[in-house]
Design an enzyme around this catalytic site. Structure first.
Site, short mmCIF file in Angstrom:
data_model
loop_
_atom_site.label_atom_id
_atom_site.label_comp_id
_atom_site.label_asym_id
_atom_site.label_seq_id
_atom_site.Cartn_x
_atom_site.Cartn_y
_atom_site.Cartn_z
N ASP A 67 0.85 -1.19 0.00
CA ASP A 67 0.00 0.00 0.00
C ASP A 67 0.89 1.25 0.00
O ASP A 67 1.89 1.32 0.73
CB ASP A 67 -0.92 -0.01 1.23
CG ASP A 67 -2.06 0.99 1.08
OD1 ASP A 67 -3.21 0.55 0.98
OD2 ASP A 67 -1.79 2.21 1.06
N ASN A 91 -12.84 -2.98 2.71
CA ASN A 91 -13.84 -1.92 2.72
C ASN A 91 -14.74 -2.08 1.50
O ASN A 91 -14.27 -2.41 0.41
CB ASN A 91 -13.15 -0.56 2.68
CG ASN A 91 -12.37 -0.27 3.95
OD1 ASN A 91 -12.82 -0.62 5.04
ND2 ASN A 91 -11.21 0.35 3.83
N HIS A 121 -10.21 -5.15 -3.12
CA HIS A 121 -8.87 -5.37 -2.57
C HIS A 121 -8.96 -5.80 -1.13
O HIS A 121 -9.81 -5.34 -0.37
CB HIS A 121 -7.99 -4.13 -2.72
CG HIS A 121 -8.62 -2.87 -2.23
ND1 HIS A 121 -9.55 -2.15 -2.96
CD2 HIS A 121 -8.46 -2.19 -1.07
CE1 HIS A 121 -9.92 -1.09 -2.27
NE2 HIS A 121 -9.29 -1.10 -1.11
N HIS A 151 -6.94 -5.73 2.29
CA HIS A 151 -5.83 -5.16 3.04
C HIS A 151 -5.26 -6.24 3.97
O HIS A 151 -6.02 -6.90 4.69
CB HIS A 151 -6.31 -4.01 3.93
CG HIS A 151 -6.83 -2.80 3.21
ND1 HIS A 151 -6.05 -1.69 2.96
CD2 HIS A 151 -8.06 -2.52 2.71
CE1 HIS A 151 -6.79 -0.76 2.34
NE2 HIS A 151 -8.01 -1.23 2.19
P1 5GP Z 1 -9.68 1.59 0.44
O1 5GP Z 1 -9.83 2.86 1.21
O2 5GP Z 1 -10.34 1.67 -0.91
O3 5GP Z 1 -10.10 0.35 1.21
O4 5GP Z 1 -8.14 1.38 0.23
C1 5GP Z 1 -7.46 1.83 -0.89
C2 5GP Z 1 -5.98 1.77 -0.56
O5 5GP Z 1 -5.26 1.91 -1.77
C3 5GP Z 1 -5.51 2.87 0.38
O6 5GP Z 1 -4.97 2.29 1.56
C4 5GP Z 1 -4.46 3.63 -0.44
O7 5GP Z 1 -3.35 4.04 0.30
C5 5GP Z 1 -4.08 2.63 -1.51
N1 5GP Z 1 -3.70 3.22 -2.78
C6 5GP Z 1 -4.36 4.18 -3.48
N2 5GP Z 1 -3.71 4.48 -4.61
C7 5GP Z 1 -2.63 3.67 -4.63
C8 5GP Z 1 -1.56 3.52 -5.59
O8 5GP Z 1 -1.49 4.17 -6.63
N3 5GP Z 1 -0.61 2.60 -5.29
C9 5GP Z 1 -0.65 1.85 -4.15
N4 5GP Z 1 0.33 0.97 -3.95
N5 5GP Z 1 -1.65 1.97 -3.23
C10 5GP Z 1 -2.62 2.87 -3.48
#
Ligand code: 5GP
Ligand code: ZN
Length: 122
Positions: A35, A95, A108, A110
């Protein structure tokens, strides 16, 4: 295998190699990478290569794919340095939808672990 691809999706762009990522695992169907904004010392994302927007769109035919994501999680947690159960361990989070805090609308998982402190996410 042909994967569904959303040209506006950031994780589809990572799958395609159009956006770089720190990969820790890849096969025909799954990709795992660090992440970009970690909540804890170890924070991986496991994604299907095919574009499924969230758990809300999951269908019975996705069961093997989801099963493989869940089996991969403890393997990668261990490889990336999470200490063994029960003193160590890891947290799995998916999420789903805006109210849950989902920011990227590509399914995704985590995988979060390592020594505290961790960022408070709730
Ligand atoms: P969500 O909030 O949708 O459950 O989690 C999305 C996650 O994707 C976040 O923790 C954020 O830091 C990560 N993320 C967003 N854009 C990128 C990216 O371009 N590269 C990587 N490696 N992680 C990303
Ligand atoms: Zn996508």
């Amino acid at each position: 295998m042909q994967h569904d691809h959303d040209p506006d999706c950031i994780f589809c762009k990572i799958v395609a190699g159009d956006i770089p990522s720190k990969k820790v695992y890849e096969d025909d169907d799954l990709l795992a990478f660090h992440d970009i904004s970690p909540w804890a010392p170890i924070h991986l994302l496991i994604i299907p290569k095919t574009h499924i927007p969230s758990m809300a769109q999951v269908q019975p035919e996705h069961a093997p794919l989801l099963g493989r994501m869940m089996v991969l999680a403890p393997q990668l947690a261990k490889e990336q340095g999470c200490e063994p159960f029960p003193e160590g361990g890891f947290r799995l989070v998916v999420n789903t939808g805006d109210e849950s805090g989902q920011e990227v609308h590509h399914l995704h998982l985590h995988v979060v672990g390592g020594p505290h402190p961790w960022k408070q996410i709730l």
